[in-house]
Design an enzyme around this catalytic site. Structure first.
Site, PDB file in Angstrom:
ATOM      1  N   VAL A 163       0.829  -1.199   0.000  1.00  0.00           N
ATOM      2  CA  VAL A 163       0.000   0.000   0.000  1.00  0.00           C
ATOM      3  C   VAL A 163       0.869   1.257   0.000  1.00  0.00           C
ATOM      4  CG1 VAL A 163      -1.957   1.164   1.076  1.00  0.00           C
ATOM      5  CG2 VAL A 163      -1.674  -1.316   1.370  1.00  0.00           C
ATOM      6  N   ASP A 164       0.588   2.140  -0.936  1.00  0.00           N
ATOM      7  CA  ASP A 164       1.259   3.431  -1.005  1.00  0.00           C
ATOM      8  C   ASP A 164       0.852   4.286   0.195  1.00  0.00           C
ATOM      9  OD1 ASP A 164       2.693   5.620  -2.253  1.00  0.00           O
ATOM     10  OD2 ASP A 164       0.739   6.429  -2.840  1.00  0.00           O
ATOM     11  N   LEU A 165       1.648   5.304   0.510  1.00  0.00           N
ATOM     12  CA  LEU A 165       1.351   6.160   1.663  1.00  0.00           C
ATOM     13  C   LEU A 165       0.683   7.476   1.252  1.00  0.00           C
ATOM     14  CD1 LEU A 165       1.512   6.635   4.701  1.00  0.00           C
ATOM     15  CD2 LEU A 165       3.877   7.413   4.399  1.00  0.00           C
TER      16      LEU A 165
END
Length: 214
Positions: free
Chosen positions: A8-10
């Site tokens: 998951v990207d931030l």
């Protein structure tokens, strides 16, 4: 059915970090004595590695200096000028606890700040590991960050269905180059057009929608 793993990207996926990042860019350009680009241009800098964005305006050692000045403001104020997107904690908790999925953060934000942010917002207990970029920019491309996780953090990747979840084309391109599925989210900093052109496997309006992907 294979178990699922989510990378998951931030920025733009877990948190709306625009205020802190834009303020940090304003600070850096002012301190470096260079006219600050328009807000529209600065918004396009959210997602790519800092060294790439500053490289459009500086050369050589000045690129690293600009990154360091950016992080002066970001470390003190910018990293706290964030909001967690609606539905994120609910989704992450469900994936971890109910679906028993393994979760990783894969971000081009520098590793130190990424880890601090995930801890500060109380989501660190759900992630196996947070992997961000190196301080000197030598390890910052999303494709490389994804590859690192696949090679070093997951045993027997063929046994899992793996997804990269992110809001920009860089997340999708990184996933495609590593041969994994990708999920583009529409509420972040990227555009639906870019996500589709990059070849996203799935596109969702909100993060909770990924719970419906079979």
């Amino acid at each position: 059915m294979k178990e699922k793993i989510f990378l998951v990207d931030l920025d733009g996926t877990i948190i709306n970090s625009s205020r802190g990042i834009l303020n940090s860019f304003d600070y850096a350009f002012e301190k470096m004595g260079v006219l600050t680009p328009s807000k529209e241009i600065l918004k396009s800098f959210i997602g790519p590695p800092l060294h790439d964005s500053f490289g459009l305006y500086f050369e050589g050692k000045d690129i690293q200096k600009a990154v360091e000045v950016f992080r002066e403001y970001y470390s003190e104020k910018g990293m706290f000028e964030i909001e967690v997107y609606e539905g994120v904690e609910e989704t992450i908790k469900t994936l971890s606890e109910s679906c028993k999925c393994k979760l990783f953060v894969a971000t081009s934000k520098d590793d130190k700040h990424a880890k601090e942010i995930i801890k500060n917002i109380g989501l660190d207990k759900y992630f196996e590991k947070v992997v961000g970029s190196s301080a000197d920019g030598t390890f910052s491309e999303k494709v490389d960050i994804i590859r690192y996780i696949l090679d070093n953090e997951i045993e027997n990747t063929d046994e899992y269905e793996i997804f990269m979840v992110g809001d920009t084309k860089f997340d999708i391109i990184g996933a495609n180059k590593n041969g994994i599925n990708s999920i583009g989210v529409l509420y972040g900093f990227g555009s639906e057009e870019d996500l589709r052109e990059a070849g996203a496997t799935y596109i969702v309006e909100k993060l909770t929608d990924i719970l419906e992907i079979k």
